[in-house]
Design an enzyme around this catalytic site. Structure first.
Site, PDB file in Angstrom:
ATOM      1  N   ASP A  59      31.234  40.388  73.579  1.00 21.61           N
ATOM      2  CA  ASP A  59      31.916  39.582  72.505  1.00 21.61           C
ATOM      3  C   ASP A  59      30.901  39.340  71.359  1.00 21.61           C
ATOM      4  O   ASP A  59      29.842  38.837  71.326  1.00 21.61           O
ATOM      5  CB  ASP A  59      32.455  38.438  72.991  1.00 21.61           C
ATOM      6  CG  ASP A  59      33.811  38.705  73.854  1.00 21.61           C
ATOM      7  OD1 ASP A  59      34.487  39.562  73.914  1.00 21.61           O
ATOM      8  OD2 ASP A  59      33.881  37.636  74.804  1.00 21.61           O
ATOM      9  N   ASP A  65      31.585  30.682  64.791  1.00 20.56           N
ATOM     10  CA  ASP A  65      31.396  30.314  65.985  1.00 20.56           C
ATOM     11  C   ASP A  65      30.134  29.287  66.352  1.00 20.56           C
ATOM     12  O   ASP A  65      30.302  28.266  66.895  1.00 20.56           O
ATOM     13  CB  ASP A  65      31.192  31.756  66.750  1.00 20.56           C
ATOM     14  CG  ASP A  65      32.606  32.527  66.903  1.00 20.56           C
ATOM     15  OD1 ASP A  65      33.732  31.815  66.982  1.00 20.56           O
ATOM     16  OD2 ASP A  65      32.426  33.465  66.582  1.00 20.56           O
ATOM     17  N   GLU A  87      32.312  28.481  75.281  1.00 18.22           N
ATOM     18  CA  GLU A  87      32.196  30.142  75.094  1.00 18.22           C
ATOM     19  C   GLU A  87      31.123  30.512  74.356  1.00 18.22           C
ATOM     20  O   GLU A  87      30.794  31.511  74.629  1.00 18.22           O
ATOM     21  CB  GLU A  87      33.590  30.372  74.293  1.00 18.22           C
ATOM     22  CG  GLU A  87      33.397  32.075  74.063  1.00 18.22           C
ATOM     23  CD  GLU A  87      34.848  32.484  73.623  1.00 18.22           C
ATOM     24  OE1 GLU A  87      34.934  33.662  73.884  1.00 18.22           O
ATOM     25  OE2 GLU A  87      35.408  31.830  72.913  1.00 18.22           O
ATOM     26  N   GLU A  88      30.475  29.607  73.816  1.00 14.68           N
ATOM     27  CA  GLU A  88      29.301  29.972  72.866  1.00 14.68           C
ATOM     28  C   GLU A  88      27.975  29.802  73.549  1.00 14.68           C
ATOM     29  O   GLU A  88      26.746  29.951  72.833  1.00 14.68           O
ATOM     30  CB  GLU A  88      29.326  29.423  71.495  1.00 14.68           C
ATOM     31  CG  GLU A  88      30.528  29.534  70.747  1.00 14.68           C
ATOM     32  CD  GLU A  88      30.966  30.997  70.470  1.00 14.68           C
ATOM     33  OE1 GLU A  88      30.208  31.846  70.241  1.00 14.68           O
ATOM     34  OE2 GLU A  88      32.446  31.369  70.368  1.00 14.68           O
ATOM     35  N   ASP A 106      36.612  26.072  73.904  1.00 13.86           N
ATOM     36  CA  ASP A 106      36.098  27.155  72.895  1.00 13.86           C
ATOM     37  C   ASP A 106      36.308  26.675  71.461  1.00 13.86           C
ATOM     38  O   ASP A 106      37.195  26.357  71.000  1.00 13.86           O
ATOM     39  CB  ASP A 106      37.294  28.159  73.221  1.00 13.86           C
ATOM     40  CG  ASP A 106      37.161  29.498  72.268  1.00 13.86           C
ATOM     41  OD1 ASP A 106      36.200  29.507  71.420  1.00 13.86           O
ATOM     42  OD2 ASP A 106      37.979  30.665  72.343  1.00 13.86           O
ATOM     43  N   LEU A 108      35.800  27.705  68.622  1.00 14.06           N
ATOM     44  CA  LEU A 108      36.585  28.535  67.803  1.00 14.06           C
ATOM     45  C   LEU A 108      37.207  29.816  68.214  1.00 14.06           C
ATOM     46  O   LEU A 108      36.496  30.806  68.176  1.00 14.06           O
ATOM     47  CB  LEU A 108      35.628  28.890  66.532  1.00 14.06           C
ATOM     48  CG  LEU A 108      36.398  29.239  65.050  1.00 14.06           C
ATOM     49  CD1 LEU A 108      36.862  28.092  64.314  1.00 14.06           C
ATOM     50  CD2 LEU A 108      35.636  29.997  64.187  1.00 14.06           C
ATOM     51  N   ASP A 109      38.419  29.471  68.636  1.00 12.71           N
ATOM     52  CA  ASP A 109      39.238  30.642  68.981  1.00 12.71           C
ATOM     53  C   ASP A 109      39.966  31.633  67.782  1.00 12.71           C
ATOM     54  O   ASP A 109      40.275  30.976  66.930  1.00 12.71           O
ATOM     55  CB  ASP A 109      40.350  30.119  69.785  1.00 12.71           C
ATOM     56  CG  ASP A 109      41.185  31.362  70.419  1.00 12.71           C
ATOM     57  OD1 ASP A 109      40.605  32.158  71.465  1.00 12.71           O
ATOM     58  OD2 ASP A 109      42.388  31.612  70.010  1.00 12.71           O
ATOM     59  N   GLU A 268      40.291  28.599  77.606  1.00 11.78           N
ATOM     60  CA  GLU A 268      41.339  29.227  76.987  1.00 11.78           C
ATOM     61  C   GLU A 268      42.534  29.205  77.790  1.00 11.78           C
ATOM     62  O   GLU A 268      43.612  28.525  77.357  1.00 11.78           O
ATOM     63  CB  GLU A 268      41.075  30.732  76.466  1.00 11.78           C
ATOM     64  CG  GLU A 268      39.928  30.908  75.415  1.00 11.78           C
ATOM     65  CD  GLU A 268      39.477  32.211  75.272  1.00 11.78           C
ATOM     66  OE1 GLU A 268      39.364  32.467  73.933  1.00 11.78           O
ATOM     67  OE2 GLU A 268      39.708  33.079  76.156  1.00 11.78           O
TER      68      GLU A 268
END
Length: 340
Positions: A59, A65, A87-88, A106, A108-109, A268
């Protein structure tokens, strides 16, 4: 009622961790306000859509992000949070070892939409701490709270603390989130669906037959016309479904790396599922209830279907019954009992 007043009432509940949960939601709301101001600047804030690098899962991490992750961690560092799974970040980050909560997030989705002025969001779950990093691998049923902050025409907060799903709107005049819907209620039936149909050739038979029957509309086995409402931003689709119903599909498919879906279970799918269920909807991986799936790793992927409860169940029937639907049913197929 402001978010602060709402959380103040929640703190008075008999839940042992209510005060800590309220403080953590407050910290995340503050981070959301800061992010909303940054996102509202668009290109004036710099090249927020610029790619920094590809992570080990394939990704792309965008500049926004990275900035969102830093803002979230900065605010959670002052909250009663022991660990953050983001997520980051490849691994969980230790903040306050003795704190009673962990957060999966997350930051920034929807980062692929940064430069298109489409809605993006922050998705989070709050769990009780204990057992070190294993606390981030609890089932979704163990969530104490979950929420989505959506940055769109308005900045909104979808929030549940396990007693319904409430919707808040950020008032730019006061800098406060104000309650705008005390209890979202997703209608059990719907006539809207959200799916990326460009991937249809990669879907399994159940998903393909289900969507094909929706497309056939009133002339097909469903007997009604359905509309497609696909934003390509899960948080935007989730907000729409909370407001007026519908069903969202992000199935696994035959492409390399997509067999188990692309969305992350812990930060998520689980929070979205909690919000949707608390509003009377359903959320599955096509067959299994999302909140009952046992996580095995922080960045575990899953297919995701959520929305109006009866429609989610209906799709599950296509997944488990090879003869569900019109085109391939022995009764309604092109070559059937009634047509040679």
């Amino acid at each position: 009622m402001t978010l602060g007043q709402y959380l103040g009432a929640y703190e008075m509940s008999e839940t042992p961790l209510a005060k800590a949960v309220a403080a953590t939601i407050g910290a995340l709301a503050d981070a959301g306000q800061q992010l909303a101001s940054l996102i509202a600047l668009g290109p004036l804030a710099g090249a927020m859509a610029a790619k920094r690098h590809d992570d080990r899962f394939g990704d792309s991490q965008k500049e926004l992000d990275f900035r969102a992750h830093a803002i979230v961690i900065d605010h959670l560092a002052a909250a009663p949070v022991a660990l953050v799974g983001s997520e980051e970040a490849d691994e969980a980050e230790l903040l306050n070892a003795d704190a009673p909560l962990v957060v999966a997030i997350d930051p920034l989705d929807g980062s692929s939409n940064i430069d298109t002025n489409a809605s993006v969001g922050t998705i989070f779950s709050i769990y009780p701490a204990g057992g070190g990093t294993a606390a981030l691998l609890q089932r979704g049923t163990q969530q104490l709270a979950a929420g989505v902050i959506i940055y769109g025409p308005q900045t909104g907060l979808m929030l549940t603390v396990g007693d319904g799903t409430a919707l808040f709107t950020l008032d730019p005049r006061t800098g406060q989130f104000s309650l705008t819907q005390a209890r979202a209620a997703i209608p059990p039936r719907c006539r809207e669906y959200a799916v990326n149909s460009s991937n249809a050739r990669h879907w399994d038979d159940g998903i393909r037959r289900y969507v094909a029957d929706l497309v056939k509309g009133a002339e097909g086995p469903r007997g009604t016309d359905f509309n497609t409402r696909w934003v390509a931003s899960m948080v935007a689709d989730a907000f729409r479904i909370l407001v007026r119903g519908g069903v969202y599909l992000y199935p696994g498919d035959a492409r390399p790396g997509y067999h188990e879906g692309r969305l992350r279970l812990i930060y998520e799918a689980n929070p979205i599922a909690f919000l949707i269920e608390q509003a009377g909807g359903g959320a599955t991986d096509g067959v299994r209830r999302i909140l009952e799936i046992e996580p095995t790793s922080l960045h575990q992927r899953t297919p995701l279907v959520f929305g109006s409860a009866e429609e989610v169940l209906h799709l599950g029937h296509y997944q488990t019954n090879a003869y569900a639907g019109g085109e391939e049913s022995p009764l309604f197929g092109t070559r059937s009992l009634f047509r040679a």
